[in-house]
Design a protein around this motif. Sequence first.
Motif, mmCIF file in Angstrom:
data_model
loop_
_atom_site.group_PDB
_atom_site.id
_atom_site.type_symbol
_atom_site.label_atom_id
_atom_site.label_comp_id
_atom_site.label_asym_id
_atom_site.label_seq_id
_atom_site.Cartn_x
_atom_site.Cartn_y
_atom_site.Cartn_z
ATOM 1 N N ALA A 1 0.839 -1.206 0.000
ATOM 2 C CA ALA A 1 0.000 0.000 0.000
ATOM 3 C C ALA A 1 0.870 1.251 0.000
ATOM 4 O O ALA A 1 0.564 2.234 -0.691
ATOM 5 C CB ALA A 1 -0.939 -0.001 1.201
ATOM 6 N N GLY A 2 1.958 1.209 0.762
ATOM 7 C CA GLY A 2 2.887 2.343 0.779
ATOM 8 C C GLY A 2 3.527 2.580 -0.577
ATOM 9 O O GLY A 2 3.713 3.732 -0.995
ATOM 10 N N ILE A 3 3.835 1.509 -1.284
ATOM 11 C CA ILE A 3 4.414 1.612 -2.628
ATOM 12 C C ILE A 3 3.361 2.164 -3.593
ATOM 13 O O ILE A 3 3.624 3.076 -4.372
ATOM 14 C CB ILE A 3 4.908 0.232 -3.129
ATOM 15 N N ALA A 4 2.154 1.595 -3.549
ATOM 16 C CA ALA A 4 1.085 2.018 -4.464
ATOM 17 C C ALA A 4 0.701 3.473 -4.243
ATOM 18 O O ALA A 4 0.417 4.197 -5.197
ATOM 19 C CB ALA A 4 -0.136 1.113 -4.288
ATOM 20 N N GLU A 5 0.707 3.895 -3.002
ATOM 21 C CA GLU A 5 0.324 5.269 -2.655
ATOM 22 C C GLU A 5 1.205 6.306 -3.343
ATOM 23 O O GLU A 5 0.744 7.381 -3.711
ATOM 24 C CB GLU A 5 0.433 5.412 -1.130
ATOM 25 N N LYS A 6 2.480 5.969 -3.533
ATOM 26 C CA LYS A 6 3.434 6.908 -4.147
ATOM 27 C C LYS A 6 3.696 6.598 -5.622
ATOM 28 O O LYS A 6 4.601 7.158 -6.216
ATOM 29 C CB LYS A 6 4.756 6.870 -3.378
ATOM 30 N N HIS A 7 2.928 5.667 -6.182
ATOM 31 C CA HIS A 7 3.196 5.230 -7.551
ATOM 32 C C HIS A 7 2.992 6.366 -8.545
ATOM 33 O O HIS A 7 2.092 7.187 -8.386
ATOM 34 C CB HIS A 7 2.293 4.047 -7.918
ATOM 35 N N ARG A 8 3.846 6.403 -9.559
ATOM 36 C CA ARG A 8 3.773 7.482 -10.554
ATOM 37 C C ARG A 8 2.590 7.351 -11.504
ATOM 38 O O ARG A 8 2.240 8.290 -12.193
ATOM 39 C CB ARG A 8 5.078 7.567 -11.340
ATOM 40 N N TRP A 9 1.981 6.176 -11.574
ATOM 41 C CA TRP A 9 0.842 5.963 -12.469
ATOM 42 C C TRP A 9 -0.446 5.963 -11.649
ATOM 43 O O TRP A 9 -0.662 5.058 -10.828
ATOM 44 C CB TRP A 9 0.966 4.647 -13.217
ATOM 45 N N VAL B 1 -3.388 4.999 -12.345
ATOM 46 C CA VAL B 1 -4.179 3.772 -12.495
ATOM 47 C C VAL B 1 -3.730 2.699 -11.502
ATOM 48 O O VAL B 1 -4.556 1.920 -11.011
ATOM 49 C CB VAL B 1 -4.148 3.258 -13.957
ATOM 50 N N VAL B 2 -2.449 2.666 -11.174
ATOM 51 C CA VAL B 2 -1.960 1.694 -10.190
ATOM 52 C C VAL B 2 -2.476 2.063 -8.802
ATOM 53 O O VAL B 2 -2.969 1.201 -8.068
ATOM 54 C CB VAL B 2 -0.416 1.606 -10.221
ATOM 55 N N ARG B 3 -2.372 3.330 -8.440
ATOM 56 C CA ARG B 3 -2.893 3.779 -7.137
ATOM 57 C C ARG B 3 -4.379 3.473 -7.014
ATOM 58 O O ARG B 3 -4.827 2.911 -6.019
ATOM 59 C CB ARG B 3 -2.678 5.288 -6.968
ATOM 60 N N GLU B 4 -5.136 3.852 -8.030
ATOM 61 C CA GLU B 4 -6.587 3.657 -8.000
ATOM 62 C C GLU B 4 -6.963 2.178 -7.978
ATOM 63 O O GLU B 4 -7.864 1.766 -7.241
ATOM 64 C CB GLU B 4 -7.232 4.361 -9.190
ATOM 65 N N GLY B 5 -6.271 1.388 -8.790
ATOM 66 C CA GLY B 5 -6.533 -0.050 -8.814
ATOM 67 C C GLY B 5 -6.240 -0.702 -7.478
ATOM 68 O O GLY B 5 -7.023 -1.518 -6.974
ATOM 69 N N PHE B 6 -5.118 -0.342 -6.881
ATOM 70 C CA PHE B 6 -4.758 -0.901 -5.573
ATOM 71 C C PHE B 6 -5.783 -0.490 -4.529
ATOM 72 O O PHE B 6 -6.248 -1.317 -3.742
ATOM 73 C CB PHE B 6 -3.359 -0.427 -5.156
ATOM 74 N N ASN B 7 -6.150 0.790 -4.530
ATOM 75 C CA ASN B 7 -7.113 1.294 -3.548
ATOM 76 C C ASN B 7 -8.495 0.683 -3.721
ATOM 77 O O ASN B 7 -9.248 0.553 -2.761
ATOM 78 C CB ASN B 7 -7.192 2.816 -3.611
ATOM 79 N N PRO C 1 -9.153 -2.365 0.399
ATOM 80 C CA PRO C 1 -10.326 -2.684 1.227
ATOM 81 C C PRO C 1 -10.328 -4.113 1.781
ATOM 82 O O PRO C 1 -11.107 -4.430 2.671
ATOM 83 C CB PRO C 1 -11.510 -2.505 0.276
ATOM 84 N N ARG C 2 -9.472 -4.975 1.247
ATOM 85 C CA ARG C 2 -9.456 -6.393 1.637
ATOM 86 C C ARG C 2 -8.042 -6.865 1.958
ATOM 87 O O ARG C 2 -7.569 -7.840 1.364
ATOM 88 C CB ARG C 2 -9.993 -7.241 0.487
ATOM 89 N N PRO C 3 -7.345 -6.238 2.886
ATOM 90 C CA PRO C 3 -5.933 -6.589 3.095
ATOM 91 C C PRO C 3 -5.711 -8.032 3.546
ATOM 92 O O PRO C 3 -4.798 -8.696 3.065
ATOM 93 C CB PRO C 3 -5.467 -5.594 4.159
ATOM 94 N N ARG C 4 -6.542 -8.518 4.434
ATOM 95 C CA ARG C 4 -6.357 -9.887 4.926
ATOM 96 C C ARG C 4 -6.619 -10.906 3.820
ATOM 97 O O ARG C 4 -5.834 -11.829 3.606
ATOM 98 C CB ARG C 4 -7.265 -10.122 6.118
ATOM 99 N N LEU C 5 -7.721 -10.739 3.099
ATOM 100 C CA LEU C 5 -8.047 -11.631 1.992
ATOM 101 C C LEU C 5 -6.942 -11.612 0.939
ATOM 102 O O LEU C 5 -6.498 -12.670 0.473
ATOM 103 C CB LEU C 5 -9.378 -11.229 1.354
ATOM 104 N N MET C 6 -6.478 -10.435 0.571
ATOM 105 C CA MET C 6 -5.449 -10.329 -0.466
ATOM 106 C C MET C 6 -4.126 -10.940 -0.001
ATOM 107 O O MET C 6 -3.394 -11.520 -0.809
ATOM 108 C CB MET C 6 -5.261 -8.879 -0.900
ATOM 109 N N ALA C 7 -3.811 -10.828 1.285
ATOM 110 C CA ALA C 7 -2.600 -11.465 1.815
ATOM 111 C C ALA C 7 -2.682 -12.979 1.638
ATOM 112 O O ALA C 7 -1.714 -13.623 1.225
ATOM 113 C CB ALA C 7 -2.408 -11.109 3.289
ATOM 114 N N TYR C 8 -3.849 -13.546 1.921
ATOM 115 C CA TYR C 8 -4.040 -14.985 1.743
ATOM 116 C C TYR C 8 -4.009 -15.369 0.266
ATOM 117 O O TYR C 8 -3.428 -16.386 -0.106
ATOM 118 C CB TYR C 8 -5.352 -15.446 2.396
ATOM 119 N N VAL C 9 -4.634 -14.562 -0.575
ATOM 120 C CA VAL C 9 -4.651 -14.844 -2.014
ATOM 121 C C VAL C 9 -3.231 -14.894 -2.556
ATOM 122 O O VAL C 9 -2.847 -15.842 -3.261
ATOM 123 C CB VAL C 9 -5.497 -13.801 -2.782
#
Length: 149
Positions: A45-53, A55-61, A66-74
């Motif tokens: 999230a820290g990387i995505a927050e500062k991303h130059r693109w 679309v990457v920030r928005e896609g990550f957000n 919104p699903r950090p635990r689920l995504m960690a397992y995925v």
Amino acid sequence: MQTIWLSGAEWLAVLRIGLGLWWLESWRHKDKKEWFGGGGIGWAAGIAEKHRWPVVREGFNTVVKPRPRLMAYVVAYAELALGLGLIVGFLTPIALVGGLVLNLIYLVLMIHDWAEQGQNFTMALVSLVGLFAMSWQTWSLDDALGLFV
């Protein structure tokens, strides 16, 4: 095709198995308590927050944040499934495409950090070679079961 020691198909199987071991190591070396507790997704999230693109920030957000635990397992269990699937050669084309997608997502996320790019670029390249050279034709459950002939 002439090769030394093994046939071309066997060398491709070695490459596939090596890639599977690499994915298995990606899963094994994670501190699971930290990773599933939010450490891995928090770092991303820290990387995505500062991303130059944007679309990457928005896609990550939209998808991950919104699903950090689920995504960690995925992520963690995708690495485990990819590793095991490639090592034994089960559903190999699916595993190769899945691994390629994970590597490309990580490459895009880490576009600014060249130190991280080498491993993911190499894994993506091996996935492409394994996919287009049909590396499941030898030493695999896919071959034994007659899948993807």
